[in-house]
Design an enzyme around this catalytic site. Structure first.
Site, PDB file in Angstrom:
ATOM      1  N   HIS A 112       0.834  -1.198   0.000  1.00 32.47           N
ATOM      2  CA  HIS A 112       0.000   0.000   0.000  1.00 32.47           C
ATOM      3  C   HIS A 112       0.872   1.252   0.000  1.00 32.47           C
ATOM      4  O   HIS A 112       2.057   1.196   0.350  1.00 32.47           O
ATOM      5  CB  HIS A 112      -0.848   0.086   1.277  1.00 32.47           C
ATOM      6  N   TYR A 113       0.273   2.396  -0.295  1.00 32.68           N
ATOM      7  CA  TYR A 113       0.860   3.673   0.111  1.00 32.68           C
ATOM      8  C   TYR A 113      -0.092   4.341   1.093  1.00 32.68           C
ATOM      9  O   TYR A 113      -1.293   4.068   1.112  1.00 32.68           O
ATOM     10  CB  TYR A 113       1.199   4.590  -1.061  1.00 32.68           C
ATOM     11  N   THR A 114       0.452   5.241   1.913  1.00 34.16           N
ATOM     12  CA  THR A 114      -0.345   5.864   2.977  1.00 34.16           C
ATOM     13  C   THR A 114      -1.128   7.078   2.507  1.00 34.16           C
ATOM     14  O   THR A 114      -2.141   7.435   3.122  1.00 34.16           O
ATOM     15  CB  THR A 114       0.553   6.295   4.146  1.00 34.16           C
ATOM     16  N   GLU A 176       2.560  -0.854   4.579  1.00 38.44           N
ATOM     17  CA  GLU A 176       2.240   0.515   4.166  1.00 38.44           C
ATOM     18  C   GLU A 176       3.538   1.263   3.894  1.00 38.44           C
ATOM     19  O   GLU A 176       4.511   1.133   4.649  1.00 38.44           O
ATOM     20  CB  GLU A 176       1.454   1.242   5.252  1.00 38.44           C
ATOM     21  N   HIS A 224      -2.713  -3.232  -3.247  1.00 39.22           N
ATOM     22  CA  HIS A 224      -4.047  -3.034  -2.695  1.00 39.22           C
ATOM     23  C   HIS A 224      -5.061  -2.868  -3.835  1.00 39.22           C
ATOM     24  O   HIS A 224      -6.200  -3.352  -3.761  1.00 39.22           O
ATOM     25  CB  HIS A 224      -4.048  -1.787  -1.798  1.00 39.22           C
ATOM     26  N   ASP A 234      -3.700   2.296  -4.676  1.00 36.10           N
ATOM     27  CA  ASP A 234      -2.341   2.141  -4.152  1.00 36.10           C
ATOM     28  C   ASP A 234      -1.771   0.739  -4.387  1.00 36.10           C
ATOM     29  O   ASP A 234      -2.538  -0.223  -4.429  1.00 36.10           O
ATOM     30  CB  ASP A 234      -2.307   2.486  -2.654  1.00 36.10           C
TER      31      ASP A 234
END
Length: 342
Positions: A112-114, A176, A224, A234
């Site tokens: 994922h990215y935040t 993440e 994700h 993401d």
């Protein structure tokens, strides 16, 4: 008369009490069927190999050896302490621990990215109703933050599916990565932010460790957006999937020769069949076969467009407009050939 009887009886008694040397003994005995006991061949029992001992460290138990069959993806290693029941009035013993038929619950690795800076990423992922097992910061140091025990579920995947599995929080580890995500330009196109080189080195080392320990197959290392394509983007098209595949053997990628062979065929299909329901149905079927949770409508509907976009984020980042073209179609077929569903 009485005297005569007395002497006769006395003589009889004396005769009966003396050894009967000259009397023939009867040899009669009742006939019985003689049954010889069957000789049972003893099968030598395979000797069980002695199991490695459970390690006890200050009252906490660990089992750090695999004695099961790795070819079946069975694994008896415990990456953490052994958790046991404590029933009142009874003793749980590990005389026969561990059974060979077991494997890890951790089947997937989801990236994922935040969409937040470092400090806000930490706050949200530790204090709110969302979390991940690990957070990779963007501060240039050598630290990776662990937020959730790998043996517990973190709340990172949400409503999700891949191939035959759903609700992937139950079976996945989530990473993440601090990254700002995207902003739309004036035309509405999503403009994504790159990942730093130092971050990617951290992600690669962390992912490789997790994949190796839990024997996670390449088909289960996902974005994700792969497991929730209609609602998530993401880690986006600038995440270096090909670099991770080429340099670290992480995740999936297609073979160029296979892609090219499918591309030559796809060009003809797209010229004549693009809007035919049967052709759209076939593309949706191939997307579903690869792993995406997509209904087969036979239409270029919104869910199909977003699924194609998610696929392009991962495997064709040069163009992620959600429109199926000949190159995207060729890549999808090459991947299905290389990674068939089992």
């Amino acid at each position: 008369m009485r005297k005569i009887l007395y002497f006769i009886g006395l003589g009889t008694l004396i005769f009966s009490c003396t050894p009967q040397k000259n009397v023939k003994k009867s040899n009669y005995s009742p006939k019985t069927t003689s049954i010889q006991p069957k000789t049972v061949a003893k099968t030598p029992q395979a000797q069980e190999k002695p199991k490695p001992q459970i390690t006890n460290d200050r009252g906490v138990e660990f089992f750090t050896t695999n004695i099961a069959d790795p070819a079946k993806n069975d694994n008896t290693v415990s990456y953490g302490s052994i958790v046991s029941a404590k029933p009142a009035g009874y003793k749980v013993v590990k005389t026969y621990f561990p059974a060979l038929a077991q494997n890890f619950r951790q089947k997937y690795l989801i990236l994922h990215y935040t969409a937040l800076p470092d400090d806000k990423s930490i706050t949200v992922l530790t204090q709110q109703a969302v979390s991940a097992h690990y957070l990779v910061n963007n501060t240039g140091d050598n630290e990776i933050y662990q937020l959730v025990d790998e043996n517990k579920r973190s709340y990172h995947a949400g409503v999700s599916s891949w191939r035959s599995d759903k609700n992937l929080n139950d079976t996945s580890i989530g990473i993440e990565i601090v990254n700002a995500g995207y902003t739309p330009d004036s035309a509405g196109k999503k403009i994504f932010v790159t990942f730093s080189y130092e971050q990617m080195k951290k992600v690669a080392a962390l992912a490789k460790d997790i994949i190796n320990r839990y024997q996670i197959p390449a088909t289960n290392v996902l974005a994700h957006s792969d497991i929730a394509p209609t609602r998530k983007q993401d880690p986006g098209p600038l995440f270096p999937w090909k670099k991770l595949y080429d340099e670290y053997q992480i995740g999936m990628w297609y073979d160029e020769a296979a892609k090219q062979s499918y591309y030559d065929l796809a060009m003809a299909d797209f010229a004549t069949k693009y809007n035919e329901a049967s052709f759209i149905f076939n593309i949706q079927t191939q997307l579903q076969k690869f792993g995406y949770g997509l209904d087969l409508s036979g239409k270029w509907d919104d869910a199909t467009k977003k699924t194609i976009e998610a696929f392009q984020y991962h495997f064709r980042p040069q163009n992620y407009d959600g429109i199926m073209d000949a190159e995207t179609w060729a890549i999808l077929q090459a991947l299905n050939q290389k990674y068939p569903a089992k």
